[in-house]
Motif scaffolding. Sequence first.
Motif, PDB file in Angstrom:
ATOM      1  N   THR A   1     -17.676  26.134  -3.851  1.00  0.00           N
ATOM      2  CA  THR A   1     -17.934  25.759  -2.463  1.00  0.00           C
ATOM      3  C   THR A   1     -16.633  25.329  -1.802  1.00  0.00           C
ATOM      4  OG1 THR A   1     -18.395  23.445  -3.014  1.00  0.00           O
ATOM      5  CG2 THR A   1     -20.285  24.948  -2.955  1.00  0.00           C
TER       6      THR A   1
ATOM      7  N   THR B   1     -20.411  28.063  -9.766  1.00  0.00           N
ATOM      8  CA  THR B   1     -20.693  27.786  -8.365  1.00  0.00           C
ATOM      9  C   THR B   1     -19.423  27.286  -7.705  1.00  0.00           C
ATOM     10  OG1 THR B   1     -22.985  27.232  -8.891  1.00  0.00           O
ATOM     11  CG2 THR B   1     -22.147  26.456  -6.783  1.00  0.00           C
TER      12      THR B   1
ATOM     13  N   MET C   1     -20.386  29.121   0.289  1.00  0.00           N
ATOM     14  CA  MET C   1     -20.900  28.743  -1.031  1.00  0.00           C
ATOM     15  C   MET C   1     -21.087  30.037  -1.807  1.00  0.00           C
ATOM     16  SD  MET C   1     -23.754  25.881  -0.069  1.00  0.00           S
ATOM     17  CE  MET C   1     -24.636  26.969   1.028  1.00  0.00           C
TER      18      MET C   1
END
Length: 169
Positions: free
Chosen positions: A57, A55, A66
Amino acid sequence: MRSLIAVLACLIAAGAQAEGFALRDLRTVAGEATASLEANLGGRVASRSEPGRLTLTCPDCAGGPMIDVLIGRQTDGTEERVRSGRTSMAQLEALCQARSPDCRLSGLSVAPVVGWITTYAIGRTAGSTAIILRDGDMLTIRSLASDGAVARRNAETLARSVAPRIVGR
């Protein structure tokens, strides 16, 4: 004779494991993915990685992007239908538009694998998802941002920068 059978069994098993992606642990590409996005976005990217999920961001970047990168499996025959031409990109786009009328889909140039990318609205934001399939393995790059162009650019950036390492040749 037993030794020969054992050796053959090991060779057959090793050959079967060679199918699919070259890398299965996304932690190995986290640094490369972060650097690639930072160069693209011009801001500091935060990341969290696990073997099957990465992930990324950038809250201070334009569009507040994101991005999730996921490794999974897809064995429903989609890959073979797309590879053989029985399912076209236009047919995939029609399926996507059945869910979201503004969905746009195009093929990704990621040989030797099969891939495509979609862009769609999600309320006031936008999303773009790249799907890459090889021998039942599936790489999903899902990008969210304030507009579709930013979301798509981020998904394409990761498809170009880290997907080849994950997929292999």
